[in-house]
Design a protein around this motif. Sequence first.
Motif, short mmCIF file in Angstrom:
data_model
loop_
_atom_site.label_atom_id
_atom_site.label_comp_id
_atom_site.label_asym_id
_atom_site.label_seq_id
_atom_site.Cartn_x
_atom_site.Cartn_y
_atom_site.Cartn_z
N UNK A 29 20.78 -52.43 41.31
CA UNK A 29 19.75 -53.40 41.73
C UNK A 29 18.36 -52.83 41.48
N UNK A 30 18.25 -51.88 40.57
CA UNK A 30 16.95 -51.29 40.25
C UNK A 30 16.07 -52.31 39.53
N UNK A 31 14.86 -52.50 40.03
CA UNK A 31 13.89 -53.35 39.34
C UNK A 31 13.23 -52.52 38.24
N UNK A 32 12.89 -53.17 37.14
CA UNK A 32 12.25 -52.49 36.01
C UNK A 32 10.96 -53.21 35.65
N UNK A 33 9.87 -52.46 35.54
CA UNK A 33 8.62 -52.98 34.98
C UNK A 33 8.48 -52.36 33.60
#
Length: 328
Positions: free
Chosen positions: A206-210
């Motif tokens: 569930x890691x968000x990535x920018x």
Amino acid sequence: MTERLLTVEELKVSFYTRSGENQAVRGISFHIDAGETLGIVGESGSGKSVTAKAILGLIPPPGKIISGDINYRGKSLSGIAEKKWREIRGNQLAMVFQDPMTSLNPVKKIGAQMTEVIRRHRGLSKSEALKEAIEGLREVGITEPERRVDQYPHEFSGGMRQRVMIAMALSCKPELLIADEPTTALDVTIQAQILDLLKELKKNSNTAVALITHDLGVVAQVCTRVIVMYGGMIMEEGAVEDIFYRPGHPYTQGLLRSVPKRGGGSRERLIPIEGTPPDLLDPPPGCPFMERCPHAFAKCVERPPMFEVGPGQRAMCWLLDNGGDSGE
């Protein structure tokens, strides 16, 4: 329900140079939700990397956050002590920098660099941290990780070093990974592998990535939502499909016309955006794209607000003001 992970509100960042105040970021607001992949796109000098460094408290002198707030899980990161930053940075918020050769220590083995990060944030023993480092290299597709941890950065190819940086950034299970131009200077095959790796990351955790990039093709492959930056400001934001098929801002439209389309062939005509980006030592008071915009009119000398283009899509352009007069 979507969980809000990070919110940036009216962020302004300047660099004080001998030539004057360089207003690198000029009052931007956006958010990142848990588990999403957000693309931050724009030409060089648009403020993308400065925004990323501000989020992580890494603005170097003579730079300074002038105003605004960065809020992580409901808590402001503005003005927190460096000790607290060290707990957050690399642990909950992590970053993969543009050039892995300058980010990795050339005189320390890969394993030593990875275990140092893991032990600092997770409190593991040396042997436990080494096991985690080996498993981290395996997860990013590096073969024979047991042997590789005893090698130095110069013994890895550019693509492999980028994988090491991603493994290091993920070693403490961050909630947000900021990747700054992770495919720059890599050949097309290695670029595809790195992008596949980022897609796997999204699928398996569930890691968000920018994802910061100037490459719209990369955004189309990986991201779910996009922010388009220019002249230190956000010109447009929305879902990938909306930005690519229904762009609301002339700058976004210009970016899309200047990149090759799949199946376009060798005869495809690309249309560059004429002119140069604004001088941020003396930025225009109105729309920063005015001097290069084919649709500019008198109202553009005033800074436009964000107008709704559609559900979840906004753009900063007076042409979208239904109550106004474009003068055309």
